[in-house]
Each structure stands twice: as structure tokens, then as C-alpha cells.
Design a protein around this motif. Structure first.
Motif, PDB file in Angstrom:
ATOM      1  N   ARG A  90      48.664  -6.084  42.513  1.00 14.12           N
ATOM      2  CA  ARG A  90      47.530  -5.869  43.414  1.00 14.12           C
ATOM      3  C   ARG A  90      46.300  -5.751  42.528  1.00 14.12           C
ATOM      4  O   ARG A  90      46.415  -5.756  41.303  1.00 14.12           O
ATOM      5  CB  ARG A  90      47.731  -4.655  44.319  1.00 14.12           C
ATOM      6  CG  ARG A  90      47.794  -3.331  43.609  1.00 14.12           C
ATOM      7  CD  ARG A  90      48.052  -2.187  44.592  1.00 14.12           C
ATOM      8  NE  ARG A  90      47.163  -1.059  44.320  1.00 14.12           N
ATOM      9  CZ  ARG A  90      47.281   0.137  44.891  1.00 14.12           C
ATOM     10  NH1 ARG A  90      48.240   0.356  45.774  1.00 14.12           N
ATOM     11  NH2 ARG A  90      46.426   1.103  44.603  1.00 14.12           N
ATOM     12  N   ASP A  92      44.386  -3.562  41.299  1.00 12.93           N
ATOM     13  CA  ASP A  92      44.285  -2.554  40.238  1.00 12.93           C
ATOM     14  C   ASP A  92      45.631  -2.156  39.658  1.00 12.93           C
ATOM     15  O   ASP A  92      45.751  -1.119  38.999  1.00 12.93           O
ATOM     16  CB  ASP A  92      43.547  -1.313  40.749  1.00 12.93           C
ATOM     17  CG  ASP A  92      44.281  -0.634  41.910  1.00 12.93           C
ATOM     18  OD1 ASP A  92      45.226  -1.247  42.467  1.00 12.93           O
ATOM     19  OD2 ASP A  92      43.914   0.506  42.260  1.00 12.93           O
ATOM     20  N   GLN A  93      46.678  -2.960  39.867  1.00 12.43           N
ATOM     21  CA  GLN A  93      47.996  -2.671  39.300  1.00 12.43           C
ATOM     22  C   GLN A  93      48.625  -3.948  38.769  1.00 12.43           C
ATOM     23  O   GLN A  93      48.352  -5.047  39.263  1.00 12.43           O
ATOM     24  CB  GLN A  93      48.920  -2.045  40.347  1.00 12.43           C
ATOM     25  CG  GLN A  93      48.522  -0.639  40.779  1.00 12.43           C
ATOM     26  CD  GLN A  93      49.521  -0.011  41.732  1.00 12.43           C
ATOM     27  OE1 GLN A  93      50.623  -0.528  41.943  1.00 12.43           O
ATOM     28  NE2 GLN A  93      49.142   1.120  42.328  1.00 12.43           N
ATOM     29  N   ALA A 118      44.881   3.154  31.116  1.00 10.34           N
ATOM     30  CA  ALA A 118      45.819   2.731  32.158  1.00 10.34           C
ATOM     31  C   ALA A 118      46.951   3.751  32.204  1.00 10.34           C
ATOM     32  O   ALA A 118      47.316   4.338  31.179  1.00 10.34           O
ATOM     33  CB  ALA A 118      46.369   1.341  31.865  1.00 10.34           C
ATOM     34  N   THR A 119      47.510   3.959  33.376  1.00 16.34           N
ATOM     35  CA  THR A 119      48.566   4.954  33.561  1.00 16.34           C
ATOM     36  C   THR A 119      49.868   4.275  33.936  1.00 16.34           C
ATOM     37  O   THR A 119      49.896   3.379  34.798  1.00 16.34           O
ATOM     38  CB  THR A 119      48.176   5.947  34.680  1.00 16.34           C
ATOM     39  OG1 THR A 119      46.929   6.545  34.345  1.00 16.34           O
ATOM     40  CG2 THR A 119      49.234   7.030  34.835  1.00 16.34           C
ATOM     41  N   LEU A 121      53.047   3.995  35.905  1.00 19.81           N
ATOM     42  CA  LEU A 121      53.535   4.511  37.185  1.00 19.81           C
ATOM     43  C   LEU A 121      55.053   4.539  37.267  1.00 19.81           C
ATOM     44  O   LEU A 121      55.636   5.376  37.963  1.00 19.81           O
ATOM     45  CB  LEU A 121      52.991   3.661  38.334  1.00 19.81           C
ATOM     46  CG  LEU A 121      51.462   3.623  38.501  1.00 19.81           C
ATOM     47  CD1 LEU A 121      51.103   2.734  39.679  1.00 19.81           C
ATOM     48  CD2 LEU A 121      50.913   5.030  38.692  1.00 19.81           C
ATOM     49  N   LEU A 129      55.163  -0.720  35.401  1.00 12.52           N
ATOM     50  CA  LEU A 129      54.091  -0.821  36.381  1.00 12.52           C
ATOM     51  C   LEU A 129      52.942   0.057  35.926  1.00 12.52           C
ATOM     52  O   LEU A 129      53.102   1.266  35.737  1.00 12.52           O
ATOM     53  CB  LEU A 129      54.575  -0.388  37.763  1.00 12.52           C
ATOM     54  CG  LEU A 129      53.550  -0.499  38.900  1.00 12.52           C
ATOM     55  CD1 LEU A 129      53.117  -1.955  39.100  1.00 12.52           C
ATOM     56  CD2 LEU A 129      54.113   0.084  40.193  1.00 12.52           C
ATOM     57  N   LEU A 130      51.776  -0.564  35.739  1.00 14.00           N
ATOM     58  CA  LEU A 130      50.600   0.134  35.234  1.00 14.00           C
ATOM     59  C   LEU A 130      49.500   0.154  36.284  1.00 14.00           C
ATOM     60  O   LEU A 130      49.298  -0.824  37.010  1.00 14.00           O
ATOM     61  CB  LEU A 130      50.057  -0.558  33.971  1.00 14.00           C
ATOM     62  CG  LEU A 130      51.022  -0.767  32.807  1.00 14.00           C
ATOM     63  CD1 LEU A 130      50.296  -1.436  31.635  1.00 14.00           C
ATOM     64  CD2 LEU A 130      51.652   0.540  32.368  1.00 14.00           C
ATOM     65  N   ALA A 131      48.783   1.285  36.340  1.00 11.61           N
ATOM     66  CA  ALA A 131      47.608   1.414  37.214  1.00 11.61           C
ATOM     67  C   ALA A 131      46.350   1.385  36.357  1.00 11.61           C
ATOM     68  O   ALA A 131      46.286   2.023  35.292  1.00 11.61           O
ATOM     69  CB  ALA A 131      47.684   2.716  38.009  1.00 11.61           C
TER      70      ALA A 131
END
Length: 355
Positions: A90, A92-93, A118-119, A121, A129-131
């Protein structure tokens, strides 16, 4: 799949110096090895492709655009980390390969490119999976680097940003180039138009898994997933080309996998029978093509040379025949062709093609 297939059948010896480390001076300044429908080999230059095309042929290109998917940074602990975006899920991910001394756990914050955080998830198989704090594509455009293949030894530079991209790239999302298309210049595209050869496009966002060899038994291999889109208009153009006596010529194995994946929704027979089509066929594909596969939408193929024991070498062997491809690769090595992404090309005709 043919039960007797063994990984050793798709191996070959390649001198290291034949792996192209940089593109030729100009697009199309490459050699072209033509394997014709009778199994004969012809040494050509890439512009000679024009002599192999005929009016009513259809060239199908993959219009994916390579994103600047590679990011360097550190974890809060100070440890180095390298991130390679695999797929934007998406705005921002994104799913990404993350290399570090220890696998990051959910909640880990990554400081990337000395510019943003980046965090993590969670994890999906080998991917994380990064935000991101902003749209992923915007951040990559400003701070990322072009993700060159693992066998290219230099860091990506300004030349790579231009040359590791096709001239017709328009849909961002790939982390590897559809390399057969790198040979086409704007001038060559205009000459193709002048021949009366049609063009159509598909989109397949190439993932990093394209460089992974098959490990273990071929029948146990699971392909990496890639997103593809085939407009209904492309299939209709393919059907029209064949009805007019032309051929559907896939530019690159990614175009092949897109067209053949679309055949699960609409085969040539279904389209001829008046099957209703959506505006586009879009899905994830794990299509694994090996010798014994029956091609439905592809009559000829333009492709670069592929890694030993790779799924792509199996795909071209399924198209042109295992022994003809083995012979062609031996000839290419002996004749000092340049291999892989920045290397030379092949024009393959199916043994079933009627000239």
C-alpha cells in the motif's frame, strides 16, 4: 512437467569474464544469437532483429519500471542494515528483504539513508513488512539506489539509473529490469513501427526472486510470486496478429509469464470463441514453466542469457527445446557472447513455428 528432469540438465560452465558488468555504449550495440525453428544458430547484431520481423507480427513488451529499491541504514542498536524493497503493498507499506546481523523483530525501528525511519510490522516468510512515514515510492525516489543484480560487482551509479531501465518503462514497481527490453532504443522502436509490426504491453513487476537458482528437486520448487497485468486489448491484438498470419513475439521472459498466466483466464481458443474479457487480467502469478509445458500465447521470444540452474533457463528450454538451448549456450560461451542483464540477446523461434 516431465518427470525425468534433473537440475544438472540446466547447468553450464560460464567464465566469469563473460558476465557483463556494464551496458554497451549505446542501446542495441549488442549481439543477437538467432535460434531458428529448425534448430540452426545464426550470429547477428541486435539491429538485425528488423530482418527477423514480419508485417503482422506483434511484439509484446513489459512496461514495468524499476524503482530505487535499495536502502542502507542502521538499527537503533547501531547494527548495519540493508533493505531491498520487494513489493509495495500500500502507499506507506512494503514487503522487503532485510539483511542485518540479526533478524529484526516486530517493532524494530530502522534508520534508513540518514533521512527517515521505517518500522518492522511483522514477517511474511523470508520478507519483512515495513511501515514508512511517507509514500514508499516518494521516499525511494529521493533516497534509494537502483537495485543492480547480485552478479554486477559495482555500486549503482548515474549510468545505471538510465540504462537499467527500458525506454518504454512507465509502471513503477519492479526491483529488477525486464532485461530483454534494455536493447530497444527509441530509434529502433520507430523502425519497428515502419515495418508494420504491431506493439502491445503487459506489466509484470519483477521481484528479486528472479535471480534465485532452483535448489533441490525441480518438481518441489515453488516460484516466487509476482504481480502481473495483461490488458484485454493486448490479448485481442495477439489474436488478430495470428489471424493475419503474424506471430506473437514476447520481449523477455516476464512478458512470457504474463501472457501465459493470462491464459488461465482466457486462452486463444476461448478468445476465438468470443469469451468475455474484463478490461485487464490482473493477479499474482507463480507460474513455473519447464520442458513439457504447452505454450498458448507465445510464438517467438527475445531474451537475454540466463543463470545456470535458474527457472528462466528452464522456461526458454521449454520453449525452444532442452537440447537446442544447451547447444546454443555452448556456442554463446565459445563465441564470447556477453551474459545476463547487461549482456547480449537471443531470438528464439519455437520448433513448431511454420515459416
Amino acid at each position: 512437467m516431465t518427470p525425468s528432469l534433473d537440475i544438472s540438465q540446466f547447468d553450464y560452465e560460464l567464465p566469469q569474464e563473460l558476465i557483463a558488468q556494464s551496458p554497451p555504449p549505446q542501446r542495441g550495440d549488442s549481439r543477437l544469437l538467432h535460434l531458428d525453428s529448425r534448430g540452426q544458430l545464426h550470429d547477428l547484431q541486435f539491429p538485425d532483429l528488423l530482418s527477423l520481423l514480419r508485417p503482422n507480427d506483434l511484439l509484446v513488451f513489459n512496461d514495468t519500471r524499476v524503482i530505487k529499491a535499495r536502502l542502507l541504514g542502521r538499527k537503533a542498536s547501531g547494527g548495519k542494515v540493508e533493505v531491498l524493497i520487494e513489493r509495495i503493498t500500500r502507499s506507506d507499506q512494503a514487503l522487503a528483504h532485510v539483511r542485518s546481523s540479526k533478524s529484526p523483530k516486530p517493532g524494530t525501528v530502522l534508520d534508513l539513508a540518514d533521512a527517515f525511519q521505517a518500522t518492522v510490522l511483522g514477517r511474511e516468510g523470508e520478507l519483512f513488512l515495513l511501515a514508512f512515514p511517507e509514500p514508499v515510492l516518494d521516499l525511494l525516489d529521493r533516497h534509494g539506489a537502483t537495485p543492480l543484480p547480485p552478479y554486477i560487482e559495482h555500486a549503482a551509479g548515474q549510468e545505471d539509473e538510465e540504462r537499467y531501465q527500458t525506454v518504454y518503462a512507465r509502471e513503477p514497481g519492479a526491483v529488477a529490469a525486464p532485461t530483454a527490453g534494455l536493447h530497444f532504443s527509441d530509434a529502433l522502436m520507430e523502425k519497428i513501427d515502419a515495418l508494420g509490426v504491431q506493439k502491445a504491453f503487459v506489466t509484470l513487476h519483477v521481484g528479486a526472486g528472479t535471480f534465485q537458482p532452483v535448489r533441490g528437486a525441480i518438481e518441489d520448487h515453488v516460484m516466487h510470486s509476482e504481480r502481473f497485468r495483461v490488458p484485454a486489448d493486448t490479448l485481442r491484438k495477439a489474436q488478430a496478429a495470428r489471424q493475419a498470419g503474424g506471430r506473437v513475439i514476447a520481449v523477455g521472459t516476464t512478458s512470457v509469464r504474463s501472457l501465459e498466466s493470462a491464459a488461465a483466464v482466457c486462452s486463444p481458443e476461448q478468445l476465438a470463441a468470443g469469451a468475455a474479457l474484463p478490461d485487464s487480467i490482473e493477479d499474482d502469478t507463480r507460474l513455473f514453466i519447464t520442458p513439457g509445458y504447452r505454450y498458448q500465447w507465445v510464438d517467438a521470444l527475445i531474451t537475454n542469457f540466463h543463470l545456470p540452474q535458474s527457472t528462466l533457463l528452464m522456461l526458454v528450454s521449454a520453449f525452444a527445446g532442452l537440447e537446442p538451448i544447451r547447444r546454443a549456450y555452448r556456442h554463446a560461451v565459445q563465441s564470447r557472447y556477453r551474459f545476463f542483464s547487461y549482456g547480449d540477446a537471443m531470438f528464439l523461434e519455437s520448433p513448431d513455428t511454420i515459416l
